[in-house]
Motif scaffolding. Structure first.
Motif, PDB file in Angstrom:
ATOM      1  N   MET A   1       0.829  -1.204   0.000  1.00  0.00           N
ATOM      2  CA  MET A   1       0.000   0.000   0.000  1.00  0.00           C
ATOM      3  C   MET A   1       0.866   1.258   0.000  1.00  0.00           C
ATOM      4  O   MET A   1       1.935   1.289   0.601  1.00  0.00           O
ATOM      5  CB  MET A   1      -0.898  -0.009   1.232  1.00  0.00           C
ATOM      6  N   SER A   2       0.383   2.305  -0.656  1.00  0.00           N
ATOM      7  CA  SER A   2       1.072   3.594  -0.637  1.00  0.00           C
ATOM      8  C   SER A   2       0.055   4.725  -0.715  1.00  0.00           C
ATOM      9  O   SER A   2      -1.122   4.506  -1.025  1.00  0.00           O
ATOM     10  CB  SER A   2       2.069   3.684  -1.798  1.00  0.00           C
ATOM     11  N   HIS A   3       0.522   5.948  -0.452  1.00  0.00           N
ATOM     12  CA  HIS A   3      -0.331   7.137  -0.506  1.00  0.00           C
ATOM     13  C   HIS A   3       0.431   8.315  -1.134  1.00  0.00           C
ATOM     14  O   HIS A   3       0.556   9.384  -0.517  1.00  0.00           O
ATOM     15  CB  HIS A   3      -0.817   7.525   0.890  1.00  0.00           C
ATOM     16  N   PRO A   4       0.946   8.171  -2.338  1.00  0.00           N
ATOM     17  CA  PRO A   4       1.682   9.284  -2.947  1.00  0.00           C
ATOM     18  C   PRO A   4       0.757  10.434  -3.316  1.00  0.00           C
ATOM     19  O   PRO A   4      -0.392  10.227  -3.724  1.00  0.00           O
ATOM     20  CB  PRO A   4       2.280   8.639  -4.205  1.00  0.00           C
ATOM     21  N   ALA A   5       1.245  11.647  -3.171  1.00  0.00           N
ATOM     22  CA  ALA A   5       0.442  12.825  -3.514  1.00  0.00           C
ATOM     23  C   ALA A   5       1.303  14.066  -3.498  1.00  0.00           C
ATOM     24  O   ALA A   5       2.353  14.108  -2.847  1.00  0.00           O
ATOM     25  CB  ALA A   5      -0.713  13.000  -2.536  1.00  0.00           C
ATOM     26  N   TYR A   6       0.840  15.081  -4.219  1.00  0.00           N
ATOM     27  CA  TYR A   6       1.340  16.439  -4.056  1.00  0.00           C
ATOM     28  C   TYR A   6       0.330  17.195  -3.192  1.00  0.00           C
ATOM     29  O   TYR A   6      -0.880  16.933  -3.259  1.00  0.00           O
ATOM     30  CB  TYR A   6       1.513  17.116  -5.410  1.00  0.00           C
ATOM     31  N   LEU A   7       0.813  18.114  -2.405  1.00  0.00           N
ATOM     32  CA  LEU A   7      -0.055  18.783  -1.442  1.00  0.00           C
ATOM     33  C   LEU A   7      -0.813  19.932  -2.099  1.00  0.00           C
ATOM     34  O   LEU A   7      -0.229  20.799  -2.733  1.00  0.00           O
ATOM     35  CB  LEU A   7       0.777  19.315  -0.274  1.00  0.00           C
ATOM     36  N   ASP A   8      -2.131  19.892  -1.938  1.00  0.00           N
ATOM     37  CA  ASP A   8      -2.970  21.004  -2.371  1.00  0.00           C
ATOM     38  C   ASP A   8      -3.888  21.391  -1.211  1.00  0.00           C
ATOM     39  O   ASP A   8      -3.854  20.777  -0.139  1.00  0.00           O
ATOM     40  CB  ASP A   8      -3.764  20.664  -3.640  1.00  0.00           C
ATOM     41  N   LYS A   9      -4.684  22.411  -1.405  1.00  0.00           N
ATOM     42  CA  LYS A   9      -5.487  22.946  -0.300  1.00  0.00           C
ATOM     43  C   LYS A   9      -6.487  21.924   0.223  1.00  0.00           C
ATOM     44  O   LYS A   9      -6.688  21.808   1.438  1.00  0.00           O
ATOM     45  CB  LYS A   9      -6.210  24.220  -0.736  1.00  0.00           C
ATOM     46  N   LYS A  10      -7.119  21.173  -0.661  1.00  0.00           N
ATOM     47  CA  LYS A  10      -8.104  20.178  -0.223  1.00  0.00           C
ATOM     48  C   LYS A  10      -7.451  19.165   0.710  1.00  0.00           C
ATOM     49  O   LYS A  10      -7.997  18.851   1.775  1.00  0.00           O
ATOM     50  CB  LYS A  10      -8.706  19.473  -1.437  1.00  0.00           C
ATOM     51  N   LEU A  11      -6.295  18.661   0.329  1.00  0.00           N
ATOM     52  CA  LEU A  11      -5.614  17.665   1.155  1.00  0.00           C
ATOM     53  C   LEU A  11      -5.156  18.279   2.479  1.00  0.00           C
ATOM     54  O   LEU A  11      -5.339  17.680   3.549  1.00  0.00           O
ATOM     55  CB  LEU A  11      -4.415  17.091   0.393  1.00  0.00           C
ATOM     56  N   MET A  12      -4.579  19.465   2.422  1.00  0.00           N
ATOM     57  CA  MET A  12      -4.064  20.103   3.636  1.00  0.00           C
ATOM     58  C   MET A  12      -5.190  20.450   4.612  1.00  0.00           C
ATOM     59  O   MET A  12      -5.013  20.404   5.823  1.00  0.00           O
ATOM     60  CB  MET A  12      -3.280  21.359   3.275  1.00  0.00           C
ATOM     61  N   ASP A  13      -6.363  20.805   4.077  1.00  0.00           N
ATOM     62  CA  ASP A  13      -7.477  21.206   4.937  1.00  0.00           C
ATOM     63  C   ASP A  13      -8.207  20.026   5.559  1.00  0.00           C
ATOM     64  O   ASP A  13      -8.856  20.177   6.608  1.00  0.00           O
ATOM     65  CB  ASP A  13      -8.488  22.038   4.139  1.00  0.00           C
ATOM     66  N   THR A  14      -8.138  18.852   4.935  1.00  0.00           N
ATOM     67  CA  THR A  14      -9.041  17.773   5.346  1.00  0.00           C
ATOM     68  C   THR A  14      -8.360  16.472   5.736  1.00  0.00           C
ATOM     69  O   THR A  14      -9.037  15.544   6.187  1.00  0.00           O
ATOM     70  CB  THR A  14     -10.052  17.468   4.222  1.00  0.00           C
ATOM     71  N   SER A  15      -7.045  16.371   5.573  1.00  0.00           N
ATOM     72  CA  SER A  15      -6.362  15.119   5.905  1.00  0.00           C
ATOM     73  C   SER A  15      -5.309  15.348   6.979  1.00  0.00           C
ATOM     74  O   SER A  15      -4.640  16.383   6.996  1.00  0.00           O
ATOM     75  CB  SER A  15      -5.697  14.525   4.656  1.00  0.00           C
ATOM     76  N   SER A  16      -5.158  14.363   7.870  1.00  0.00           N
ATOM     77  CA  SER A  16      -4.104  14.425   8.882  1.00  0.00           C
ATOM     78  C   SER A  16      -2.804  13.817   8.367  1.00  0.00           C
ATOM     79  O   SER A  16      -1.765  13.916   9.021  1.00  0.00           O
ATOM     80  CB  SER A  16      -4.549  13.679  10.141  1.00  0.00           C
ATOM     81  N   PHE A  17      -2.858  13.219   7.194  1.00  0.00           N
ATOM     82  CA  PHE A  17      -1.686  12.565   6.596  1.00  0.00           C
ATOM     83  C   PHE A  17      -1.306  13.350   5.348  1.00  0.00           C
ATOM     84  O   PHE A  17      -1.944  13.235   4.309  1.00  0.00           O
ATOM     85  CB  PHE A  17      -2.023  11.108   6.249  1.00  0.00           C
ATOM     86  N   THR A  18      -0.269  14.184   5.458  1.00  0.00           N
ATOM     87  CA  THR A  18       0.030  15.114   4.366  1.00  0.00           C
ATOM     88  C   THR A  18       1.473  15.001   3.868  1.00  0.00           C
ATOM     89  O   THR A  18       1.723  14.394   2.839  1.00  0.00           O
ATOM     90  CB  THR A  18      -0.267  16.556   4.805  1.00  0.00           C
ATOM     91  N   TYR A  19       2.432  15.563   4.585  1.00  0.00           N
ATOM     92  CA  TYR A  19       3.803  15.664   4.078  1.00  0.00           C
ATOM     93  C   TYR A  19       4.450  14.316   3.735  1.00  0.00           C
ATOM     94  O   TYR A  19       5.225  14.243   2.760  1.00  0.00           O
ATOM     95  CB  TYR A  19       4.675  16.455   5.056  1.00  0.00           C
ATOM     96  N   PRO A  20       4.172  13.232   4.461  1.00  0.00           N
ATOM     97  CA  PRO A  20       4.762  11.949   4.059  1.00  0.00           C
ATOM     98  C   PRO A  20       4.361  11.505   2.657  1.00  0.00           C
ATOM     99  O   PRO A  20       5.065  10.709   2.029  1.00  0.00           O
ATOM    100  CB  PRO A  20       4.234  10.976   5.116  1.00  0.00           C
ATOM    101  N   ARG A  21       3.252  12.035   2.150  1.00  0.00           N
ATOM    102  CA  ARG A  21       2.811  11.651   0.806  1.00  0.00           C
ATOM    103  C   ARG A  21       3.812  12.125  -0.262  1.00  0.00           C
ATOM    104  O   ARG A  21       4.017  11.447  -1.268  1.00  0.00           O
ATOM    105  CB  ARG A  21       1.422  12.230   0.523  1.00  0.00           C
TER     106      ARG A  21
END
Length: 241
Positions: free
Chosen positions: A191-211
């Protein structure tokens, strides 16, 4: 040949998440993802899925994030009509499981309405493994004849991988890690959770920078070379099991 599925959860969460997943697939070793049909990035994810036919796309069933597709629920939503948070399910809880079935069936049907063919089912926050929710989850897997993530007790008549790993950094660290991963398994999902950080993710998720680190990890030349060098391991999707 041993089969390695590297799956990214949360496809459709937001544009930043979607782009992180696609870069990890196009430029790295990511083979699979699972789609959140109730999230604001869903339409964008459909476009990207159609542009990347080699990416396996399953359904990431949601019960703890944002709003449901149906507006008839009473027990799986709060007073504002939003899904209850994960914490609600971590203790004793009472819900109408028919609501879960109806909502998840609506999510699968919405996925199908996009013209996509699902490879498998899993769930956001592993909510499919809480309480009696596994019964609903497996009922839908049988109904749609789909493989599932191996994070719970699974009946013999449903396809899944031999093993499931939560942490890409340790599972894909080096040759020794790969050997341990496949020591007694022929098929493994990581399993993985890759992502770039945007406002939706930063406002609503507790799992951000590790992505962001996961995007870097999945596209790193060392990791690509590590897996390419293994003649006994094939990068795969759930279609291959």
């Amino acid at each position: 040949m041993k089969k390695l599925i590297i799956n990214a959860d949360d496809f459709g969460y937001s544009r930043g998440v979607n782009y992180g997943i696609i870069d990890s697939h196009q430029q790295g070793v990511l083979t699979s993802t699972t789609f959140m049909t109730n999230m604001p990035g869903a339409e964008h994810a459909v476009e990207l899925a159609n542009q990347n036919p080699d990416l396996g796309v399953g359904v990431h069933l949601v019960l703890t994030c944002d709003r449901p597709l149906l507006d008839t629920h009473k027990t799986i939503v709060d007073a504002n009509g939003d899904f209850r948070k994960l914490g609600f399910y971590k203790g004793a809880f009472t819900i109408d499981y028919e609501e879960v079935y109806d909502e998840w069936k609506a999510q699968i049907e919405k996925f199908l309405s996009f013209g996509l063919e699902p490879t498998h089912l899993d769930s956001h926050h592993h909510i499919n493994s809480f309480g009696d929710i596994p019964e609903v989850f497996l009922k839908l897997a049988k109904e749609y004849n789909l493989p599932v993530r191996n994070n719970m007790d699974i009946t013999e008549d449903i396809k899944t991988t031999d093993s499931f790993s939560y942490l890409i950094e340790t599972a894909l660290k080096d040759d020794q890690s790969l050997n341990e991963l496949f020591e007694s398994n022929q098929t493994v999902e990581v399993m993985s959770h890759p992502a770039y950080l945007d406002k939706k993710l930063m406002d609503t998720s507790s799992f951000t920078y590790p992505r962001i680190d996961e995007v870097e990890f999945l596209t790193h030349p060392r990791i690509i070379e590590l897996i390419d060098a293994r003649s006994d391991i094939q990068l795969s999707t759930f279609k291959d099991i």
